[in-house]
Each structure stands twice: as C-alpha cells, then as structure tokens.
Design a protein around this motif. Structure first.
Motif, mmCIF file in Angstrom:
data_model
loop_
_atom_site.group_PDB
_atom_site.id
_atom_site.type_symbol
_atom_site.label_atom_id
_atom_site.label_comp_id
_atom_site.label_asym_id
_atom_site.label_seq_id
_atom_site.Cartn_x
_atom_site.Cartn_y
_atom_site.Cartn_z
ATOM 1 N N HIS A 183 -0.350 -40.830 -30.734
ATOM 2 C CA HIS A 183 -0.977 -39.569 -30.325
ATOM 3 C C HIS A 183 0.087 -38.493 -30.186
ATOM 4 C CE1 HIS A 183 -4.621 -41.876 -29.159
ATOM 5 N NE2 HIS A 183 -3.748 -42.770 -28.714
ATOM 6 N N LEU A 220 -7.482 -37.373 -30.910
ATOM 7 C CA LEU A 220 -7.859 -37.709 -29.539
ATOM 8 C C LEU A 220 -9.124 -36.935 -29.177
ATOM 9 C CD1 LEU A 220 -6.960 -39.328 -27.027
ATOM 10 C CD2 LEU A 220 -5.814 -37.244 -26.246
ATOM 11 N N GLY A 229 -8.170 -44.556 -30.598
ATOM 12 C CA GLY A 229 -7.068 -44.857 -29.694
ATOM 13 C C GLY A 229 -7.239 -46.148 -28.942
#
Length: 393
Positions: A186, A166, A176
C-alpha cells in the motif's frame, strides 16, 4: 500556479489530522513511538489481514517484501508494464531479472490470459517467475482468484501492488486482506486514497514474512534473543542478522495516517460518486473510461479516459492534454509503459513488445479525482474537454 487550478489529485486534510500530528510533536516520540503500531493495526484491521508493517514509502514496501520472499540473483519478477516504475524496480533492487505481462485491453490490469500463456512458455524455457506483482490499476483489482490459481500450478509467489486500491474490494473481499496473495503493498503518498505524507505498508497473513519485512526496514537488526546467534549480552544488545535498510516510518507520519484511516470509507464513497458522475457527464464524447469488472469495487485512486483518436483526428492526444492544462485542468498521464523507459531498453525491451499497454498509453489522459472535488468541478472538466475536442467537431 493559478488559484483556480484543479489538480489531478490532492490530499484531503482536516483539523483532526492536524491535531493528530501536533499531539505527536508534543509527545516524547517523533520517530519510533506508539502511533506506528496504531496505524499498522488500523490498516490491517480495515483490510482484514493479520499483520501490517509500516515503511517509509510504497517503494520500500515492494523492495522489502520481494527480498523477504527470497527474490535474488537468478530469479525473475513479472509485473504489468502499465505501472509506476517502482513495481518493477523492486525486482532489480534484489538483483533479479524483470519481465512484464501485457494488460487487459478493457481494464488495463495485468491480463490473466496473457499471464497463463507466458507461464506456459516460461515453463518450457525454465524461466518461471519467483514473484508476480499484479498492479490494481487506478484502484480496480486484478482477477486475483485466477492469478492465485496460476500461482498454485506454476509455483510463484504473489505480491499485490495495491498502491491505488485501498478502499476497494473484489468478490466481496477487501483489497489488502491477502486471501489470494502472500502480501499486499500500500502507498500513502498525498494523492492516494489516504495519506501519511509519505509512507507505505505491507499487509500479510504470514507471520514469518511480516517479521522479516519488519527486520529489513530497520537495517536487518533484531533485539529478539531467539533470533540471535549465540547469547545476548544484556537488555541493550542487538544483532544485525542480515543487510537491511533504513526504511522506517515516523510517528508523525503514522499519526496522520491513522487519523486519515478514520475517513477512508467516506473518501472511498465520494470517489465512487465522482467516478459515476464522470461516467454520466462524459457520455457521448469521443472517449471512453476504463471498463469495470463487475466482481469488484474500485478504490478510485485515478479516473482515466481513453481518447478515440480516429474520431478526433487530426487532433492529437498531446493537443487535447495541452488544451486542458491551458484551461487550468491539471490532467496527467498514468503511465508511460515501463519497458519503454531508457533504463529498461538496455535489457532488450522495445516498442511492440506489449501492444495493449502501448495502445493504452497512446490514448490515455488522467482527469482530476479527489474527495474534495465538487459536482461543479466535474462539470468544469467536462466543459474544458468539450473545448479541447472542439477542433475535431
């Protein structure tokens, strides 16, 4: 533990994070309240995905996403052998069989060339995977356009494991956003880029997949009359429509996560600066960092080095590791190849199956990397490394 111990990873919390959690403690909701959808929206919006589904941890996200994609008995899930065991365990939780694809020798991400070769062979044997889980190792994306193209040819679904990533991007697309996959997992463990103490999230652009993962995290229960069998008995009514799990995140965790998301860009920038400083500072030592794919920007969850074992002989990786630990440098190793774990050897895996993964494991050490580190901390790590390597000079 000594006060000057420098861990390999650590959460970065401030007063705003503490206040966000305290606000929940003073509210009417501790478990399932408004902080959860707020956190889901923050992550999905940052990534550029349509849906975010918060779960209790990263392992739960992988499990629920794989099950929601229809993985079950008789199916195959493929992933990288250099990952935490959760990436492959998700397949086993669903009753599927698990196999691995060796890593790229430079980036240590799942190798698309080896994936293509394995797919060609599996097609002949009638053993194509139902799901492939590319692991964005240390924060750097796999070659997702290439893997996506292979999925179109061979018919597998893609679940990205972005537990490390991330804050990163690939070919100008934020990791993502699910451009090249069905869903992205995640993790928000305290050593990750942002934290919710424990927690995970799936981002996806598939509305039905998002709904099913949301149902699975709550015992497979729905309160939507359109999803029920027969008529609802009233506004209190719910039905369990499949066997699910208690994989819910709490409002306490989500409030912390949402507060942390406001600092994601700053955290990612500092990690990038630390990585570049490490690159410059460690140049000339008998080691090398992981190669960078110029098409992407890493989330820099971890900073690994690979020791030149021939150059430092007779010194061993273990001796270097133990010397660093003795100097209060909290190094670690990520990861022991999954196929060599005792619980996986029962399936016939053995040493030599994935040589690039095994070679990496023999050489690697994870150095400290977290946003609160100072430039002087990096110099301290370098000096400790020099001392640890001194016996080889």
């Amino acid at each position: 533990m000594a006060s000057d111990f420098l861990p390999y990873g650590r959460q970065s919390l401030d007063e705003a994070d503490i206040a966000a959690v305290v606000d929940v403690l003073r509210s009417d909701f501790l478990t399932q309240g408004p902080a959860i959808p707020r956190f889901e929206k923050a992550v999905a919006d940052w990534c550029g995905a349509r849906h975010g589904i918060a779960l209790s941890n990263g392992t739960a996200t992988l499990h629920c996403a794989a099950q929601a994609m229809g993985l079950g008995k008789g199916d195959w899930l493929w992933t990288s052998p250099i990952t935490f065991v959760a990436s492959s365990n998700a397949g086993r939780y669903c009753g599927a069989q698990v196999d691995f694809v060796d890593v790229d020798p430079a980036t240590v991400c799942l190798c698309p060339d080896r994936l293509e070769a394995k797919l060609q062979q599996a097609e002949k044997q009638g053993r194509l995977p139902k799901i492939v889980v590319p692991v964005h190792f240390a924060g750097q994306s796999c070659d997702m356009p290439r893997i996506h193209a292979l999925s179109q040819k061979y018919g597998f679904r893609i679940l990205e494991d972005a537990a490390h990533a991330l804050g990163g991007s690939y070919e100008g697309e934020r990791i993502g956003n699910c451009r090249w996959s069905d869903a992205v997992s995640h993790s928000f463990h305290p050593v990750k880029i942002v934290t919710s103490a424990e927690g995970g999230m799936i981002t996806t652009n598939d509305e039905e997949l998002a709904w099913r993962i949301g149902a699975l995290r709550t015992h497979g229960i729905t309160r939507e009359s359109s999803r029920m069998q027969g008529e609802s008995d009233g506004p209190w009514y719910y039905q369990q429509i499949e066997l699910g799990y208690n994989y819910r995140m709490t409002d306490l965790q989500a409030a912390l996560g949402a507060s942390q998301m406001e600092k994601l860009d700053r955290f990612a920038q500092r990690r990038q600066e630390l990585a570049e400083l490490y690159d410059r500072t460690l140049a000339g030592l008998p080691l090398r960092p992981l190669a960078r794919d110029p098409r992407g920007i890493s989330g820099w969850h971890l900073y690994m080095i690979r020791l030149d074992l021939e150059a430092i002989a007779p010194l061993t990786r273990r001796q270097v590791f133990e010397s660093l630990r003795a100097q209060n440098i909290g190094v670690n190793v990520h990861y022991i190849p999954v196929h060599l774990q005792p619980d996986y050897r029962q399936f016939g895996f053995q040493k030599g199956d994935f040589p690039e993964a095994e070679r990496y494991y023999e050489e690697c050490i994870t150095l400290p990397m977290f946003p609160a580190m100072t430039d002087l901390d990096v110099m301290r790590v370098k000096e400790a490394l020099c001392q640890a390597l001194h016996a080889a000079a």
